[in-house]
Design a protein around this motif. Structure first.
Motif, PDB file in Angstrom:
ATOM      1  N   PRO A   1       2.571  -2.049  -3.737  1.00 52.50           N
ATOM      2  CA  PRO A   1       2.374  -0.864  -2.897  1.00 52.50           C
ATOM      3  C   PRO A   1       1.344   0.075  -3.531  1.00 52.50           C
ATOM      4  O   PRO A   1       1.438   0.410  -4.712  1.00 52.50           O
ATOM      5  CB  PRO A   1       3.759  -0.227  -2.858  1.00 52.50           C
ATOM      6  CG  PRO A   1       4.707  -1.372  -3.050  1.00 52.50           C
ATOM      7  CD  PRO A   1       4.004  -2.294  -4.010  1.00 52.50           C
ATOM      8  N   GLY A   2       0.350   0.453  -2.756  1.00 48.00           N
ATOM      9  CA  GLY A   2      -0.718   1.308  -3.268  1.00 48.00           C
ATOM     10  C   GLY A   2      -1.815   0.558  -3.986  1.00 48.00           C
ATOM     11  O   GLY A   2      -2.833   1.153  -4.352  1.00 48.00           O
TER      12      GLY A   2
ATOM     13  N   GLY B   1       1.280   0.114   2.315  1.00 40.85           N
ATOM     14  CA  GLY B   1       2.701   0.230   2.628  1.00 40.85           C
ATOM     15  C   GLY B   1       3.565   0.540   1.422  1.00 40.85           C
ATOM     16  O   GLY B   1       3.077   0.788   0.309  1.00 40.85           O
ATOM     17  N   LYS B   2       4.883   0.475   1.632  1.00 49.36           N
ATOM     18  CA  LYS B   2       5.861   0.797   0.589  1.00 49.36           C
ATOM     19  C   LYS B   2       6.555  -0.438   0.031  1.00 49.36           C
ATOM     20  O   LYS B   2       7.413  -0.332  -0.838  1.00 49.36           O
ATOM     21  CB  LYS B   2       6.900   1.774   1.137  1.00 49.36           C
ATOM     22  CG  LYS B   2       6.305   3.128   1.540  1.00 49.36           C
ATOM     23  CD  LYS B   2       7.383   4.089   2.032  1.00 49.36           C
ATOM     24  CE  LYS B   2       6.767   5.446   2.373  1.00 49.36           C
ATOM     25  NZ  LYS B   2       7.796   6.406   2.871  1.00 49.36           N
ATOM     26  N   ILE B   3       6.220  -1.610   0.562  1.00 46.97           N
ATOM     27  CA  ILE B   3       6.772  -2.866   0.045  1.00 46.97           C
ATOM     28  C   ILE B   3       5.611  -3.750  -0.368  1.00 46.97           C
ATOM     29  O   ILE B   3       4.474  -3.564   0.093  1.00 46.97           O
ATOM     30  CB  ILE B   3       7.657  -3.592   1.085  1.00 46.97           C
ATOM     31  CG1 ILE B   3       6.819  -3.999   2.308  1.00 46.97           C
ATOM     32  CG2 ILE B   3       8.840  -2.727   1.487  1.00 46.97           C
ATOM     33  CD1 ILE B   3       7.559  -4.883   3.298  1.00 46.97           C
TER      34      ILE B   3
END
Length: 470
Positions: free
Chosen positions: A386-387, A440-442
């Motif tokens: 993520p990121g 996203g976060k996953i």
């Protein structure tokens, strides 16, 4: 307070096939749930005796080390990067020079990152004694109370007691002995194993090294002065550091100085120098087997069996080491695992990729795993944190097809910007500037199919990069 200096170099030979040049022993999880590097740092983390650690590392491993420190919530004093390996004496020298810019004469605790210590309390107590002695002007080695007539370690013979109780002058350093002499050393009670851990004032180490090896100190000074500093890393100048002699702290200083001292300690120490040594330390079943991973054993005794991939099954064998990874299997008698480095030498001589990297290669943005490599085609499983974002790049010899398996992919393809989710795909033509990012976060999981006349990792032209790799 003391500055821990964690030495994280290594060539990845003694625990092959799990350990590789690009992923050496200290980065592996061998005992417990953390890597040897993480265990080393934890011994001195959140303890009032110590400042945050200074880590001296191979430049190739910088992002993996930074990520492993982040995982255990440790922010290092600095990550000092060696462009080439030059053994422990220059590594400690550049660390001492860097720390001397912070305060006039700091105490340094020099620790290899690929050793294990089970009695941390005894280690900290020995550190207190060593620090007291070091402040009086000596270079202190940690000597391990021997448990057996070991022929694989060097020894330290202690001399007269110093003013600090439990610390002694060094009478002599002894090379690895034969079996008969090792038994004599054990019986005498005067000898300790040489652990490779040291505690000394930075200024005294620099002064002694400058007296004994002035050229080494001069090249280390130049490598540090002409290096590059950024928010995450201190990068030593490659030309200057490459010109430095390669030598250990023992040979360069400790065996020649009159200021050497030793603190004997029993602290459950091992350098895990072979698979047999790891078997000795591991939990075993009623037949003396250490079984790790996807393993079945029948009528098998005193073996170390480990699988990082498919099933390893053993029947009717004794005293063997079998270690399987996704791309290699190593089999050896337990009493000959010190010879694994001979295999690695052959792999290097024959330019075999199995010497350098595991099928899963770690990058600052995540990792990729090679699933298939054939004529003009290669398939990879890419995972982006993520990121995380890959560099803006292009290829001269290959095109790429991307299929999103999980997560969301933000893609720049030429002048276009795409957002793809599960089961969607795109095509990156040869010569097109592109970038992959996970907004996203996953984790983002993606299958990449490369096709073209050349599929090597060096066919990457980076145009922009968030991690300073241009």
């Amino acid at each position: 307070m003391i500055y821990p200096v964690v030495l994280s170099g290594g060539s990845g030979t003694r625990l092959w096939p799990m350990s590789r040049t690009l992923y050496p022993k200290q980065l592996l999880t061998l005992l417990g749930r953390e890597s040897l590097l993480q265990e080393t740092v934890r011994r001195v983390a959140d303890d009032g005796r110590f400042f945050p650690p200074l880590v001296v590392a191979n430049e190739e491993h910088r992002f993996i080390i930074a990520e492993q420190l982040r995982e255990i919530l440790v922010r290092p004093h600095a990550l000092l990067l060696e462009p080439v390996g030059r053994n422990t004496a220059p590594a400690a020298c550049v660390a001492a020079l860097a720390l001397s810019e912070v305060e006039p004469d700091p105490l340094m605790l020099v620790m290899p990152s690929d050793h294990t210590i089970t009695d941390v309390g005894a280690f900290l107590a020995a550190t207190d004694l060593a620090a007291t002695a070091a402040r009086s002007g000596v270079l202190v080695a940690f000597g391990i109370t021997p448990e057996r007539p070991e022929t694989g370690y060097g020894y330290i013979r202690r001399g007269e007691a110093l003013n600090t109780e439990g610390v002694f002058a060094v009478s002599e350093f002894v090379e690895k002995p034969g079996p008969k002499r090792a038994k004599q050393y054990l019986a005498s009670g005067e000898y300790s194993w040489n652990s490779g851990l040291f505690l000394f004032p930075a200024r005294l180490y620099i002064d002694e090294l400058e007296r004994l090896r002035p050229t080494m100190v001069a090249t280390c000074r130049r490598a540090l002065a002409e290096g590059r500093w950024d928010s995450d890393f201190i990068r030593l100048d490659k030309d200057a550091f490459s010109a430095c002699d390669s030598d250990s702290i023992d040979y360069a200083v400790m065996e020649k100085t009159e200021r050497a001292a030793v603190v004997p300690v029993a602290m459950g120490w091992s350098d895990i120098g072979s698979w047999d040594a790891l078997w000795e330390m591991s939990a075993k079943d009623c037949d003396g087997n250490s079984l790790e991973g996807n393993v079945l054993a029948e009528d098998t005794r005193n073996c170390y069996l480990r699988s990082e991939a498919g099933l390893v099954a053993a029947i009717g064998v004794e005293d063997l080491v079998v270690v399987g990874t996704a791309d290699a299997v190593m089999v050896a008698p337990r009493n000959r695992t010190q010879e694994v480095k001979k295999l690695v030498s052959r792999l290097v001589t024959e330019h075999r990729g199995e010497a350098d990297a595991l099928p899963t290669v770690h990058r600052p943005w995540g990792s990729f795993t090679s699933l298939h490599s054939g004529h003009r085609v290669q398939v990879k499983h890419i995972v982006v944190k993520p990121g995380g974002r890959l560099s803006l790049q292009m290829h001269h010899h290959r095109a790429e097809h991307w299929v999103v398996v999980q997560g969301t992919a933000k893609i720049r393809r030429g002048e276009e910007e795409l957002m793809l989710t599960e089961d969607q795909s795109t095509y990156i033509p040869l010569g097109t500037a592109h970038r992959l990012e996970n907004p996203g976060k996953i984790p983002l999981h993606l299958i990449e199919v490369q096709s073209g006349s050349y599929l090597g990792e060096d066919d990457i032209v980076r145009l922009e990069d968030s991690y300073g790799r241009i």
